[in-house]
Design a protein around this motif. Sequence first.
Motif, PDB file in Angstrom:
ATOM      1  N   ASN A 153       9.522 -17.479  13.563  1.00  0.00           N
ATOM      2  CA  ASN A 153       9.759 -17.085  12.176  1.00  0.00           C
ATOM      3  C   ASN A 153      11.118 -17.594  11.700  1.00  0.00           C
ATOM      4  OD1 ASN A 153      11.686 -15.251  13.086  1.00  0.00           O
ATOM      5  ND2 ASN A 153      10.714 -13.461  12.194  1.00  0.00           N
ATOM      6  N   LEU A 162       0.931  -9.696   3.182  1.00  0.00           N
ATOM      7  CA  LEU A 162       1.098  -8.502   2.338  1.00  0.00           C
ATOM      8  C   LEU A 162       2.497  -8.426   1.737  1.00  0.00           C
ATOM      9  CD1 LEU A 162      -0.132  -5.586   1.606  1.00  0.00           C
ATOM     10  CD2 LEU A 162       1.090  -4.786   3.622  1.00  0.00           C
ATOM     11  N   HIS A 163       3.498  -8.829   2.528  1.00  0.00           N
ATOM     12  CA  HIS A 163       4.885  -8.726   2.071  1.00  0.00           C
ATOM     13  C   HIS A 163       5.376  -9.988   1.363  1.00  0.00           C
ATOM     14  CE1 HIS A 163       5.703  -4.775   3.693  1.00  0.00           C
ATOM     15  NE2 HIS A 163       5.019  -5.116   4.773  1.00  0.00           N
ATOM     16  N   ASN A 204       4.384   0.174   5.367  1.00  0.00           N
ATOM     17  CA  ASN A 204       4.192  -1.131   4.722  1.00  0.00           C
ATOM     18  C   ASN A 204       5.238  -1.410   3.654  1.00  0.00           C
ATOM     19  OD1 ASN A 204       2.143  -2.274   6.160  1.00  0.00           O
ATOM     20  ND2 ASN A 204       0.526  -1.368   4.913  1.00  0.00           N
ATOM     21  N   ARG A 205       6.419  -0.909   3.860  1.00  0.00           N
ATOM     22  CA  ARG A 205       7.474  -1.222   2.889  1.00  0.00           C
ATOM     23  C   ARG A 205       8.161  -2.543   3.241  1.00  0.00           C
ATOM     24  NH1 ARG A 205      12.446   2.563   0.681  1.00  0.00           N
ATOM     25  NH2 ARG A 205      13.541   0.856  -0.361  1.00  0.00           N
ATOM     26  N   ALA A 206       8.276  -2.824   4.524  1.00  0.00           N
ATOM     27  CA  ALA A 206       8.886  -4.085   4.966  1.00  0.00           C
ATOM     28  C   ALA A 206       8.366  -4.414   6.363  1.00  0.00           C
ATOM     29  CB  ALA A 206      10.404  -3.966   4.993  1.00  0.00           C
ATOM     30  N   LEU A 207       8.568  -5.647   6.779  1.00  0.00           N
ATOM     31  CA  LEU A 207       8.146  -6.092   8.110  1.00  0.00           C
ATOM     32  C   LEU A 207       9.379  -6.681   8.780  1.00  0.00           C
ATOM     33  CD1 LEU A 207       5.497  -6.427   9.787  1.00  0.00           C
ATOM     34  CD2 LEU A 207       5.338  -8.732   8.864  1.00  0.00           C
ATOM     35  N   TYR A 242      10.045 -16.554   3.422  1.00  0.00           N
ATOM     36  CA  TYR A 242       9.876 -16.140   4.809  1.00  0.00           C
ATOM     37  C   TYR A 242       8.684 -16.890   5.419  1.00  0.00           C
ATOM     38  CZ  TYR A 242       8.803 -13.240   8.845  1.00  0.00           C
ATOM     39  OH  TYR A 242       8.544 -12.800  10.117  1.00  0.00           O
ATOM     40  N   ARG A 288       7.797  -0.246   8.667  1.00  0.00           N
ATOM     41  CA  ARG A 288       6.582  -1.009   8.967  1.00  0.00           C
ATOM     42  C   ARG A 288       5.344  -0.146   8.782  1.00  0.00           C
ATOM     43  NH1 ARG A 288       9.556  -2.970  13.509  1.00  0.00           N
ATOM     44  NH2 ARG A 288       8.308  -1.667  14.886  1.00  0.00           N
ATOM     45  N   GLU A 289       5.435   1.100   9.252  1.00  0.00           N
ATOM     46  CA  GLU A 289       4.284   1.995   9.133  1.00  0.00           C
ATOM     47  C   GLU A 289       3.951   2.282   7.675  1.00  0.00           C
ATOM     48  OE1 GLU A 289       5.090   5.338  11.643  1.00  0.00           O
ATOM     49  OE2 GLU A 289       4.818   4.132  13.455  1.00  0.00           O
ATOM     50  N   ILE A 302       0.861  -1.178   0.000  1.00  0.00           N
ATOM     51  CA  ILE A 302       0.000   0.000   0.000  1.00  0.00           C
ATOM     52  C   ILE A 302       0.898   1.228   0.000  1.00  0.00           C
ATOM     53  CG2 ILE A 302      -1.720   1.269   1.337  1.00  0.00           C
ATOM     54  CD1 ILE A 302      -2.401  -1.602   2.555  1.00  0.00           C
ATOM     55  N   ASP A 325       6.353 -17.570   8.972  1.00  0.00           N
ATOM     56  CA  ASP A 325       5.949 -16.893  10.211  1.00  0.00           C
ATOM     57  C   ASP A 325       4.700 -17.579  10.745  1.00  0.00           C
ATOM     58  OD1 ASP A 325       4.788 -14.848  12.017  1.00  0.00           O
ATOM     59  OD2 ASP A 325       6.361 -13.573  11.184  1.00  0.00           O
ATOM     60  N   THR A 373       4.605  -9.417  17.814  1.00  0.00           N
ATOM     61  CA  THR A 373       4.558 -10.270  16.631  1.00  0.00           C
ATOM     62  C   THR A 373       4.065 -11.659  17.036  1.00  0.00           C
ATOM     63  OG1 THR A 373       6.840 -11.022  16.907  1.00  0.00           O
ATOM     64  CG2 THR A 373       6.512  -9.006  15.645  1.00  0.00           C
ATOM     65  N   LYS A 398       0.132  -8.716   7.722  1.00  0.00           N
ATOM     66  CA  LYS A 398       1.269  -8.017   7.105  1.00  0.00           C
ATOM     67  C   LYS A 398       2.264  -9.000   6.486  1.00  0.00           C
ATOM     68  CE  LYS A 398       1.147  -3.494   9.024  1.00  0.00           C
ATOM     69  NZ  LYS A 398       2.002  -2.309   9.252  1.00  0.00           N
ATOM     70  N   VAL A 399       2.438 -10.143   7.127  1.00  0.00           N
ATOM     71  CA  VAL A 399       3.322 -11.180   6.558  1.00  0.00           C
ATOM     72  C   VAL A 399       2.846 -11.528   5.151  1.00  0.00           C
ATOM     73  CG1 VAL A 399       3.978 -13.617   6.745  1.00  0.00           C
ATOM     74  CG2 VAL A 399       4.087 -12.132   8.764  1.00  0.00           C
ATOM     75  N   HIS A 443      -0.199  -8.813  12.621  1.00  0.00           N
ATOM     76  CA  HIS A 443       1.136  -9.200  12.155  1.00  0.00           C
ATOM     77  C   HIS A 443       1.037 -10.197  10.999  1.00  0.00           C
ATOM     78  CE1 HIS A 443       5.426  -9.981  12.296  1.00  0.00           C
ATOM     79  NE2 HIS A 443       5.147 -11.276  12.286  1.00  0.00           N
ATOM     80  N   GLY A 481       5.218 -13.200   2.455  1.00  0.00           N
ATOM     81  CA  GLY A 481       5.669 -14.306   3.304  1.00  0.00           C
ATOM     82  C   GLY A 481       4.588 -15.375   3.441  1.00  0.00           C
ATOM     83  N   TYR A 507      11.809  -6.678  12.379  1.00  0.00           N
ATOM     84  CA  TYR A 507      11.866  -6.375  13.817  1.00  0.00           C
ATOM     85  C   TYR A 507      13.221  -6.762  14.386  1.00  0.00           C
ATOM     86  CZ  TYR A 507       6.774  -5.765  14.415  1.00  0.00           C
ATOM     87  OH  TYR A 507       5.478  -5.317  14.386  1.00  0.00           O
ATOM     88  N   GLY A 541      13.140 -10.470   9.184  1.00  0.00           N
ATOM     89  CA  GLY A 541      11.802 -10.136   8.724  1.00  0.00           C
ATOM     90  C   GLY A 541      11.646 -10.429   7.255  1.00  0.00           C
ATOM     91  N   VAL A 542      10.652  -9.790   6.648  1.00  0.00           N
ATOM     92  CA  VAL A 542      10.334 -10.060   5.240  1.00  0.00           C
ATOM     93  C   VAL A 542      10.274  -8.744   4.458  1.00  0.00           C
ATOM     94  CG1 VAL A 542       7.847 -10.216   5.815  1.00  0.00           C
ATOM     95  CG2 VAL A 542       8.681 -11.224   3.679  1.00  0.00           C
TER      96      VAL A 542
END
Lengths: 196, 196
Positions: B85, B124-125, A45-48, B92, A42-43, A10, B94, B81, B121-122, B118, B127, A50, A86-87
């Motif tokens: 993972n 979405l990216h 939604n470019r990557a997740l 990826y 993360r905010e 997004i 999770d 989260t 979002k996994v 969480h 994973g 941590y 992360g991903v």
Amino acid sequence: MSTIKYPGAIDYPNCTSTVKDHHSKRGMFLENDVNESNEFYRECNRALIYKKPTPVQVVRVDYPARNKAKIVEAYYRSPSTTDYNGVYRGKYIDFEAKETKNKTQFPISMIHSHQIEHLKKVKLHGGIGFFLVRFNAHEQTFLIDSQELIQELEQAIKSYIPYTWFIEHGIVIKEGLYPRLSYLDAVDAKYFKEDV
Amino acid sequence: MSTIKYPGAIDYPNCTSTVKDHHSKRGMFLENDVNESNEFYRECNRALIYKKPTPVQVVRVDYPARNKAKIVEAYYRSPSTTDYNGVYRGKYIDFEAKETKNKTQFPISMIHSHQIEHLKKVKLHGGIGFFLVRFNAHEQTFLIDSQELIQELEQAIKSYIPYTWFIEHGIVIKEGLYPRLSYLDAVDAKYFKEDV
């Protein structure tokens, strides 16, 4: 700088990176910068991605009140992996961040054997693994592929890798306000060349 | 059972799974079984998957001896989260593991909103996200795709999802000695169909 579009993501209009090359009165703490950058990513939604919690061996817990656990004896344990994972763009991402005050060299002892073993396995399983290495004296942070740095330190005769090696083999990460470290641009340049 | 070969992986001859469908006097602790299975999969170089450490907020540390830190006041924090993972076959991975003693239904309240957010979002990216749900009374553990279970619980009128729903939508995980839970076979069947 334009935001990068990738499938399924997004686009948040207010998440455009603000990159500047100079910074003043910046904290010397790489970990903090990486955490803030990950939060930004993360905010958007470019990557997740941590930071993993520091592992703690809990020995004794008190219950001063119902449903309230107070840990009264515990010890830090050595992590068996790296600090961050992360991903991103469908790929598994795994890295370690290190900073040094040394101007001319990076001490090899800063990278632990469990981190090397872990990052070798990340590669084996098809993930993307790298190091973020900051030279505080130069206000520069490099992204280095894990395989390249591991090869260099396993071949090294001395107990350090010179700063000049990082200039040659690393990608300098742009710094700014949001994100503090645009390290995913360096990941794009290094690992997603064909898509950029 | 044959071991699965995938690019870049090393075949360890003594890492062939030992699967049996019945088990007696087994521990009721799903977490322990998942951890042991992950250890097995790591030793075989089949996957690199870890449980994340439980986050702890450290308030006070004593130093009873030089270089020895003793945590004397700390509190458990809520994770943001899921528990597990890592990377498998370049993807990826999770997931969250839950077990219930309930024979006929799975209480929705066992899945927390931060885990739902969480796992969305996994996906979405790009994973792979799922739940491992064990019904202790049936000695059965299911793998359910995160999107399918989340959709079901967001649509649910009641506070539970019936056991029969899991029979219909989940994949029953084979249990044995090594690994305790052959959950990567279920991952293969669900997410790598074309390669099996």
